[in-house]
Scaffold this motif. Structure first.
Motif, PDB file in Angstrom:
ATOM      1  N   MET A   5      -1.302 -15.132   2.391  1.00  9.90           N
ATOM      2  CA  MET A   5      -2.496 -14.609   1.740  1.00  9.90           C
ATOM      3  C   MET A   5      -2.858 -15.455   0.518  1.00  9.90           C
ATOM      4  SD  MET A   5      -4.512 -12.067   2.471  1.00  9.90           S
ATOM      5  CE  MET A   5      -4.655 -10.771   3.709  1.00  9.90           C
ATOM      6  N   GLU A   6      -4.138 -15.585   0.263  1.00  7.53           N
ATOM      7  CA  GLU A   6      -4.641 -16.321  -0.883  1.00  7.53           C
ATOM      8  C   GLU A   6      -4.289 -15.585  -2.175  1.00  7.53           C
ATOM      9  OE1 GLU A   6      -8.989 -17.915  -2.513  1.00  7.53           O
ATOM     10  OE2 GLU A   6      -8.781 -17.079  -0.496  1.00  7.53           O
TER      11      GLU A   6
ATOM     12  N   PHE B 228      -9.886  -3.669   0.886  1.00  5.23           N
ATOM     13  CA  PHE B 228     -10.317  -3.952   2.257  1.00  5.23           C
ATOM     14  C   PHE B 228     -11.267  -5.152   2.283  1.00  5.23           C
ATOM     15  CE2 PHE B 228      -9.885   0.843   3.302  1.00  5.23           C
ATOM     16  CZ  PHE B 228      -8.528   0.696   3.502  1.00  5.23           C
ATOM     17  N   SER B 229     -12.173  -5.195   1.309  1.00  2.00           N
ATOM     18  CA  SER B 229     -13.179  -6.265   1.273  1.00  2.00           C
ATOM     19  C   SER B 229     -12.551  -7.631   1.019  1.00  2.00           C
ATOM     20  CB  SER B 229     -14.229  -5.970   0.191  1.00  2.00           C
ATOM     21  OG  SER B 229     -13.690  -6.142  -1.111  1.00  2.00           O
ATOM     22  N   LEU B 230     -11.338  -7.641   0.460  1.00  2.00           N
ATOM     23  CA  LEU B 230     -10.631  -8.897   0.200  1.00  2.00           C
ATOM     24  C   LEU B 230      -9.780  -9.327   1.393  1.00  2.00           C
ATOM     25  CD1 LEU B 230      -9.432  -8.199  -3.456  1.00  2.00           C
ATOM     26  CD2 LEU B 230     -11.382  -9.576  -2.740  1.00  2.00           C
ATOM     27  N   GLY B 231      -9.748  -8.501   2.428  1.00  3.37           N
ATOM     28  CA  GLY B 231      -8.977  -8.836   3.625  1.00  3.37           C
ATOM     29  C   GLY B 231      -7.598  -8.230   3.696  1.00  3.37           C
ATOM     30  N   TYR B 232      -7.291  -7.321   2.783  1.00  4.97           N
ATOM     31  CA  TYR B 232      -5.992  -6.648   2.796  1.00  4.97           C
ATOM     32  C   TYR B 232      -6.080  -5.357   3.612  1.00  4.97           C
ATOM     33  CZ  TYR B 232      -4.737  -9.824  -0.998  1.00  4.97           C
ATOM     34  OH  TYR B 232      -4.486 -10.944  -1.748  1.00  4.97           O
ATOM     35  N   THR B 233      -4.937  -4.897   4.097  1.00  5.79           N
ATOM     36  CA  THR B 233      -4.911  -3.650   4.861  1.00  5.79           C
ATOM     37  C   THR B 233      -4.982  -2.434   3.950  1.00  5.79           C
ATOM     38  OG1 THR B 233      -2.484  -3.641   4.835  1.00  5.79           O
ATOM     39  CG2 THR B 233      -3.563  -4.701   6.729  1.00  5.79           C
ATOM     40  N   GLY B 234      -4.845  -2.653   2.661  1.00  2.14           N
ATOM     41  CA  GLY B 234      -4.907  -1.553   1.702  1.00  2.14           C
ATOM     42  C   GLY B 234      -4.366  -1.977   0.357  1.00  2.14           C
ATOM     43  N   TYR B 235      -4.267  -1.026  -0.552  1.00  3.04           N
ATOM     44  CA  TYR B 235      -3.831  -1.309  -1.917  1.00  3.04           C
ATOM     45  C   TYR B 235      -2.390  -1.821  -1.965  1.00  3.04           C
ATOM     46  CZ  TYR B 235      -2.682  -0.508  -6.848  1.00  3.04           C
ATOM     47  OH  TYR B 235      -2.264  -0.660  -8.145  1.00  3.04           O
ATOM     48  N   SER B 236      -1.518  -1.264  -1.114  1.00  2.51           N
ATOM     49  CA  SER B 236      -0.107  -1.665  -1.126  1.00  2.51           C
ATOM     50  C   SER B 236       0.060  -3.143  -0.797  1.00  2.51           C
ATOM     51  CB  SER B 236       0.703  -0.822  -0.134  1.00  2.51           C
ATOM     52  OG  SER B 236       0.733   0.522  -0.533  1.00  2.51           O
ATOM     53  N   GLU B 237      -0.672  -3.611   0.206  1.00  5.40           N
ATOM     54  CA  GLU B 237      -0.571  -5.019   0.578  1.00  5.40           C
ATOM     55  C   GLU B 237      -1.140  -5.911  -0.528  1.00  5.40           C
ATOM     56  OE1 GLU B 237      -1.512  -8.071   4.266  1.00  5.40           O
ATOM     57  OE2 GLU B 237      -2.788  -6.316   3.975  1.00  5.40           O
TER      58      GLU B 237
END
Length: 282
Positions: A1-2, A57-66
């Motif tokens: 991930m970036e 989500f908008s950044l491409g993560y599955t959620g806050y934890s990721e």
């Protein structure tokens, strides 16, 4: 991930006003956010958890934890002393270094307090009081915390040893550990291999483990019954021990105040011996 901070900065013009408020807080307080729950972050920013989730989500993560794991990884990668010093010098006005250092310590303590619940602190105290034998371990920046705890707990309870992970013959002792033994490990980035190995073997032999470390993604986490995350950022290159030392001091004070029947008798005996031997000048 970036890089999650870089992602926020690049995307901030596309965000809603509320999301920009969240993004701005994260960019300015990455160390704090790395250890805050989504509810805590929402409360600090004055928004909803839904807004924060949509942002991640908008950044491409599955959620806050990721997203938070990515932030923690970023902070870990910056743990190299030269990298940290170079980054801190960029924004440092040396004329107000004394004030900046004081403010950093206060912020570290405040963020540490926010990360640890009252329930976790009570479990920590109960675990310490009920242990048959306690070993406080650490090296480098973790060693002063272990020393403070070992000294304080031994004065109160008389059953605590300092186990310097680089020097202590723990390999010969750890096989005798059982569920009545407690290891309090202190380790911060860059994490010491010896401390991690000690904790792993102690846990394998059913000892209980409390860890003073920087995050829930620390190598000590998977072997720990209780994790006490502490903010150890500094204005220079090193891990600041102020917040974990504050936590160690709290634990020692809370034990003395909340468990007088367990600690007073031992303190009185120790004081009597010191008086008999004329240990103090006055």
């Amino acid at each position: 991930m970036e890089n999650p901070i870089l992602q926020l900065k690049n995307k901030i013009s596309e965000l809603t006003e509320t999301q920009r408020k969240v993004a701005d807080y994260i960019i300015k307080n990455p160390v704090d956010v790395a250890f805050l729950t989504v509810d805590q972050l929402a409360g600090l920013v004055g928004t909803s958890t839904t807004t924060i989730m949509r942002l991640t989500f908008s950044l491409g993560y599955t959620g806050y934890s990721e997203f938070q794991k990515g932030l923690q990884e970023l902070l870990r990668n910056k743990a190299d002393p030269n990298t940290r010093l170079a980054a801190n010098l960029k924004d440092l006005n040396r004329s107000d270094l004394f004030i900046r250092c004081a403010e950093n310590h206060v912020n570290n303590i405040q963020s540490t307090v926010q990360m640890i619940s009252g329930e976790t602190l009570q479990k920590t105290l109960d675990m310490i009081v009920s242990a048959k034998r306690i070993y406080c371990t650490g090296v480098r920046s973790g060693l002063p915390i272990a020393q403070c705890l070992a000294y304080g707990l031994n004065r109160l309870l008389g059953n605590c040893d300092l186990a310097h992970a680089d020097l202590f013959e723990w390999a010969e002792r750890v096989h005798t550990f059982d569920s009545s033994d407690l290891v309090i490990a202190c380790s911060f980035p860059r994490y010491a291999r010896k401390v991690s190995e000690f904790v792993e073997l102690a846990k394998r032999n059913n000892a209980q483990v409390i860890s003073f470390t920087d995050s829930y993604s620390s190598p000590l986490a998977k072997y720990s019954d209780i994790i006490l995350p502490c903010n150890v950022s500094s204005v220079a290159f090193h891990n600041s021990i102020i917040a974990p030392m504050f936590l160690a001091d709290y634990i020692i004070s809370a034990l003395a105040i909340n468990y007088p029947e367990k600690t007073k008798q031992h303190l009185d005996k120790l004081d009597s011996i010191l008086r008999e031997t004329n240990y103090h000048l006055t």
